[in-house]
Design an enzyme around this catalytic site. Structure first.
Site, mmCIF file in Angstrom:
data_model
loop_
_atom_site.group_PDB
_atom_site.id
_atom_site.type_symbol
_atom_site.label_atom_id
_atom_site.label_comp_id
_atom_site.label_asym_id
_atom_site.label_seq_id
_atom_site.Cartn_x
_atom_site.Cartn_y
_atom_site.Cartn_z
ATOM 1 N N GLY A 108 8.280 8.136 -2.882
ATOM 2 C CA GLY A 108 8.187 9.167 -3.901
ATOM 3 C C GLY A 108 6.849 9.252 -4.601
ATOM 4 O O GLY A 108 6.660 10.067 -5.495
ATOM 5 N N GLY A 150 4.268 10.275 -3.260
ATOM 6 C CA GLY A 150 3.574 11.461 -2.764
ATOM 7 C C GLY A 150 2.752 11.239 -1.512
ATOM 8 O O GLY A 150 1.798 11.968 -1.260
ATOM 9 N N LYS A 151 3.141 10.274 -0.703
ATOM 10 C CA LYS A 151 2.370 10.000 0.512
ATOM 11 C C LYS A 151 2.479 11.168 1.499
ATOM 12 O O LYS A 151 1.481 11.640 2.031
ATOM 13 C CB LYS A 151 2.867 8.697 1.164
ATOM 14 C CG LYS A 151 2.705 7.484 0.258
ATOM 15 C CD LYS A 151 3.171 6.217 0.918
ATOM 16 C CE LYS A 151 4.676 6.177 1.161
ATOM 17 N NZ LYS A 151 5.479 6.171 -0.079
ATOM 18 N N THR A 152 3.716 11.619 1.722
ATOM 19 C CA THR A 152 3.921 12.753 2.614
ATOM 20 C C THR A 152 3.212 13.985 2.070
ATOM 21 O O THR A 152 2.545 14.724 2.792
ATOM 22 C CB THR A 152 5.427 13.061 2.732
ATOM 23 O OG1 THR A 152 6.112 11.844 2.979
ATOM 24 C CG2 THR A 152 5.695 14.028 3.848
ATOM 25 N N GLU A 159 9.320 15.233 -10.672
ATOM 26 C CA GLU A 159 9.767 16.527 -10.170
ATOM 27 C C GLU A 159 11.264 16.680 -10.452
ATOM 28 O O GLU A 159 11.732 17.715 -10.928
ATOM 29 C CB GLU A 159 9.507 16.591 -8.663
ATOM 30 C CG GLU A 159 9.878 17.913 -8.055
ATOM 31 C CD GLU A 159 9.454 18.007 -6.594
ATOM 32 O OE1 GLU A 159 9.440 16.960 -5.907
ATOM 33 O OE2 GLU A 159 9.149 19.112 -6.146
ATOM 34 N N HIS A 215 3.292 -11.405 -20.859
ATOM 35 C CA HIS A 215 2.977 -12.288 -19.740
ATOM 36 C C HIS A 215 1.580 -11.982 -19.182
ATOM 37 O O HIS A 215 0.736 -12.870 -19.065
ATOM 38 C CB HIS A 215 4.046 -12.115 -18.650
ATOM 39 C CG HIS A 215 3.835 -12.948 -17.425
ATOM 40 N ND1 HIS A 215 4.599 -14.052 -17.148
ATOM 41 C CD2 HIS A 215 2.948 -12.830 -16.416
ATOM 42 C CE1 HIS A 215 4.190 -14.588 -16.012
ATOM 43 N NE2 HIS A 215 3.181 -13.861 -15.551
ATOM 44 N N GLU A 216 1.344 -10.722 -18.894
ATOM 45 C CA GLU A 216 0.045 -10.354 -18.311
ATOM 46 C C GLU A 216 -1.077 -10.566 -19.317
ATOM 47 O O GLU A 216 -2.164 -11.018 -18.952
ATOM 48 C CB GLU A 216 0.070 -8.904 -17.817
ATOM 49 C CG GLU A 216 1.083 -8.624 -16.708
ATOM 50 C CD GLU A 216 0.937 -9.538 -15.496
ATOM 51 O OE1 GLU A 216 -0.193 -10.007 -15.221
ATOM 52 O OE2 GLU A 216 1.957 -9.811 -14.829
ATOM 53 N N HIS A 222 -2.152 -14.149 -19.242
ATOM 54 C CA HIS A 222 -3.113 -14.430 -18.168
ATOM 55 C C HIS A 222 -4.517 -13.979 -18.575
ATOM 56 O O HIS A 222 -5.495 -14.710 -18.414
ATOM 57 C CB HIS A 222 -2.747 -13.640 -16.907
ATOM 58 C CG HIS A 222 -1.592 -14.207 -16.138
ATOM 59 N ND1 HIS A 222 -1.576 -15.489 -15.670
ATOM 60 C CD2 HIS A 222 -0.423 -13.636 -15.733
ATOM 61 C CE1 HIS A 222 -0.438 -15.687 -15.009
ATOM 62 N NE2 HIS A 222 0.284 -14.576 -15.040
ATOM 63 N N ASP A 273 3.483 -17.387 -10.129
ATOM 64 C CA ASP A 273 2.373 -18.121 -10.742
ATOM 65 C C ASP A 273 2.554 -19.617 -10.536
ATOM 66 O O ASP A 273 1.608 -20.328 -10.208
ATOM 67 C CB ASP A 273 2.328 -17.855 -12.259
ATOM 68 C CG ASP A 273 2.070 -16.399 -12.564
ATOM 69 O OD1 ASP A 273 1.468 -15.729 -11.715
ATOM 70 O OD2 ASP A 273 2.476 -15.948 -13.649
HETATM 71 P P1 ADP Z 1 6.643 9.696 -0.274
HETATM 72 O O1 ADP Z 1 6.245 10.286 1.030
HETATM 73 O O2 ADP Z 1 5.564 8.836 -0.878
HETATM 74 O O3 ADP Z 1 7.959 9.010 -0.290
HETATM 75 P P2 ADP Z 1 6.789 12.424 -1.027
HETATM 76 O O4 ADP Z 1 5.428 12.862 -0.620
HETATM 77 O O5 ADP Z 1 7.904 12.746 -0.104
HETATM 78 O O6 ADP Z 1 6.783 10.866 -1.320
HETATM 79 O O7 ADP Z 1 7.087 12.976 -2.474
HETATM 80 C C1 ADP Z 1 8.310 13.592 -2.798
HETATM 81 C C2 ADP Z 1 8.052 14.799 -3.691
HETATM 82 O O8 ADP Z 1 7.548 14.378 -4.941
HETATM 83 C C3 ADP Z 1 7.015 15.715 -3.119
HETATM 84 O O9 ADP Z 1 7.603 16.724 -2.378
HETATM 85 C C4 ADP Z 1 6.307 16.279 -4.319
HETATM 86 O O10 ADP Z 1 6.891 17.473 -4.730
HETATM 87 C C5 ADP Z 1 6.550 15.261 -5.412
HETATM 88 N N1 ADP Z 1 5.338 14.474 -5.678
HETATM 89 C C6 ADP Z 1 5.161 13.168 -5.426
HETATM 90 N N2 ADP Z 1 3.953 12.756 -5.829
HETATM 91 C C7 ADP Z 1 3.318 13.833 -6.326
HETATM 92 C C8 ADP Z 1 2.027 14.040 -6.904
HETATM 93 N N3 ADP Z 1 1.147 13.054 -7.031
HETATM 94 N N4 ADP Z 1 1.718 15.270 -7.327
HETATM 95 C C9 ADP Z 1 2.599 16.269 -7.202
HETATM 96 N N5 ADP Z 1 3.827 16.143 -6.665
HETATM 97 C C10 ADP Z 1 4.208 14.938 -6.244
HETATM 98 ZN ZN ZN Z 2 1.959 -14.098 -13.931
#
Ligand code: ADP
Ligand code: ZN
Length: 618
Positions: A212, A214-216, A379, A431-432, A435, A508
């Site tokens: 989630g 936003g990699k995809t 979202e 904690h952090e 450190h 740690d």
């Molecule tokens: P992942 O591939 O990392 O699991 P997704 O790319 O499928 O995550 O993200 C899911 C949805 O969340 C996307 O369709 C998008 O609408 C929203 N989203 C996630 N990250 C972002 C971001 N940085 N900016 C805008 N929308 C985002």
């Molecule tokens: Zn620690």
């Protein structure tokens, strides 16, 4: 779009083997059918009635040599002239046995004989037949033949440049990452320019980050920016129950991609296929390995700068097969972090852009209230707020709708197990900070570069970044002790503030113990033991105890080593605790700042440190 594409490829060794196996199976099947037919063929020529049989028994001179009676009362009559006759005898043997015996005819009763051929080979025939059909299907799949029996054709969807339609404007809060991928966009827009300059573009880029984040979305944005086709497939799609299918899919996907250069291939959840080989538990392991091998072969098979960029996403880079990460494969890694405060606000702003907001909505406040949320969660939050407002018949979304939605979204995230309560956050911040404070005050500890309390996908709840020891060549004993002390900073802070500890310090402690062992066993820095290195092999330093307990060392020496390690650890821990007690003001101040900003980098840290250290409050 048609999936039907005949891709005639040279038959590889595997297919050849399969063909041979198939032929053998067909031959066996035919052989068995013949055998069975032959077995049932041994029929006598002539069938006679029981009456006829009795007449022949009584006949003088005698014409019958012998009678043999099968279990089903079928009698086989052997005549003196060598002919055979068959007769169906009555179940009641007393009707003919006395007469037969009286005439001195040899009589035999055959035991019930099972039809072994039928019993054994009947089911076997079916199994072989099914196996034959299965192999046939598999071979089709392997060759990538499409049709109703096609498992192999890649499920990778071909999305044209018009349909991705996502650009960097749609991605917020991960600006640093977007900058990193700019180069790839430039390259895809004009591969020739790069080729002319001899510039190398990585073939494969690994996007690492929690679900989630936003990699995809980012991969799609790269495709959108560069205006190139986007192929996507998920690692879990590859994993089918039939061996060879995943490999065929990979092959198929690359064939399609090569016909569409420049383009992007996006492999989601690459860890589903790319796990370390040879560690598979149970079934499906072969399949994954084959798929992975095919992927590696395809990646090696095209030149860089051919206009294909492969992006892969995972949240478990640690489980990936090292072969995937070698040069020429996924040799570049881009971390997609959870968004920080400003990032969350930016994402929220994007997600409410097309929604009517009431005047009281304050997105900065919402961002502050959603630590740990990723893009997908935000979202979701915006959407929930809109639904809630609609349910209440409002024309605009109000702040209260957002606030109520937080809890709903949180419930969903909590189920996934990452978002923390306020109390937990504070503890992690302390904690952090512990450190960081210890690391800053001790002159010889590694400098602190960054402190964060944003949880990460790998289960780390916060971290304090110090330059790791391993990157330096020579380390003095004082430096080691200072490092040990700062490792204890986290746990010591928890004790100072709460008077107890949490499990958060586990890692740690492990690191500290390893370091102390090294100090005593390998570097010979302990006072009581003196300058002696007890480890035989540099690679084994983490096996301190095991080495010491090896043949070379006495019990007494082992226990001395143990007590030295323990005493060093105790000294360092007490030192950390004392430092934090003396600098409680700084600790509180840093914690407060961390709770607000979540991440503090070098400069910001220095500001807090120097103001507090220059004017030490009472
Ligand atoms: P992942 O591939 O990392 O699991 P997704 O790319 O499928 O995550 O993200 C899911 C949805 O969340 C996307 O369709 C998008 O609408 C929203 N989203 C996630 N990250 C972002 C971001 N940085 N900016 C805008 N929308 C985002
Ligand atoms: Zn620690």
């Amino acid at each position: 779009m048609s999936e039907k594409k005949k891709t005639e490829q040279p038959m590889d060794l595997r297919n050849k083997n399969l063909r041979i196996v198939g032929l053998i199976i067909v031959a066996i099947i035919f052989g068995l059918i013949l055998l069975r037919a032959w077995n049932g063929r041994a029929q006598p020529e002539e069938v006679i009635s029981f009456v006829d049989f009795m007449n022949r028994v009584e006949a003088v001179p005698r014409t019958i040599l012998s009678l043999s009676v099968a279990a089903d009362n079928r009698g086989t009559v052997k005549l003196l002239d060598g002919r055979r006759l068959t007769v169906q005898l009555p179940p009641d043997a007393s009707l003919y046995v006395p007469q037969v015996l009286a005439r001195g005819i040899d009589i035999q009763f055959e035991p019930h004989r099972a039809d072994w051929v039928g019993i054994i080979f009947g089911p076997l025939l079916w199994i072989l037949l099914l196996a034959g059909v299965w192999i046939y299907i598999m071979r089709r799949a392997q060759r990538g033949v499409s049709g109703p029996l096609s498992f192999g054709a890649s499920k990778a969807r071909l999305t044209g440049p018009e349909t991705t339609g996502i650009t960097f404007k749609d991605v917020a809060g991960i600006d640093e990452v977007a900058e990193e991928v700019q180069e790839i966009v430039q390259y895809l827009r004009n591969p020739r320019k790069f080729v002319q300059l001899g510039a190398e573009i990585p073939k494969g880029i690994l996007l690492v980050g929690a679900p989630g984040t936003g990699k995809t979305y980012l991969a799609k944005a790269i495709a959108g920016e560069a205006n190139v086709p986007f192929f996507s497939i998920s690692g879990s799609d590859f994993v089918e129950m039939f061996v060879g299918v995943g490999a065929a899919r990979v092959r198929d996907m690359f064939v399609k991609a090569k016909a569409n250069v420049p383009c992007i291939i996006f492999i989601d959840e690459i860890d589903a296929v790319g796990r370390k080989r040879g560690t598979g538990l149970g079934g499906g392991h072969d399949e994954r390995e084959q798929t992975l091998n095919q992927l590696l072969a395809e990646m090696d098979g095209f030149q860089p700068n051919k206009g294909i960029v492969i992006l892969a996403a995972t949240n478990r880079p640690d489980v990936l097969d090292p072969a995937l990460l070698r040069p020429g494969r996924f040799d570049r890694k881009i971390t997609v972090p959870r968004p920080d405060l400003t990032g969350r606000e930016a994402i929220l702003r994007l997600k409410v852009a097309n929604k009517p907001l009431a005047a009281d909505v304050n997105l900065a406040v919402m961002a502050r209230r959603t630590p740990g949320f990723v893009g997908a969660d935000l979202e979701n939050l915006a959407n929930e707020a809109a639904l809630l407002a609609a349910r209440h018949g409002k024309k605009e979304i109000e702040m209260i709708d957002f606030e109520e939605s937080i809890d709903r979204v949180l419930a969903g995230i909590k189920r996934k197990g990452i978002v923390l309560t306020g109390e937990e956050r504070e503890r992690i911040a302390y904690h952090e900070s512990g450190h960081a404070v210890v690391g800053r005050i001790l002159p010889k500890a590694d400098p602190v570069h960054r402190v964060s309390i944003i949880p990460r996908g790998d289960g780390t709840l916060g971290f304090t970044l110090q330059i790791p020891l391993e990157e330096r060549y020579l380390v003095s004993k004082d430096e080691l002790l200072d490092k040990l002390t700062s490792l204890f900073g986290g746990r010591a802070a928890e004790e100072v503030v709460y008077n107890d500890f949490s499990t958060g310090a586990y890692d740690d402690l492990k690191k500290a113990t390893e370091l102390a062992k090294r100090l005593v066993v390998e570097y010979g820095m302990s006072e009581k033991l003196g300058p002696i290195s007890l480890s035989r092999n540099h690679a084994d330093v983490f096996l301190g105890e095991e080495i010491i307990k090896g043949a070379d060392h006495s019990e007494a020496l082992s226990s001395l080593v143990d007590s030295e390690i323990r005493s060093i650890l105790h000294q360092c821990y007490d030192r950390a605790k004392k430092l934090l007690q003396e600098n409680r003001g700084l600790l509180d101040k840093l914690t407060k700042a961390l709770l607000v900003h979540e991440v503090l980098s070098g400069n910001e840290l220095e500001e807090i440190f120097s103001s507090a250290l220059l004017a030490p409050a009472g």
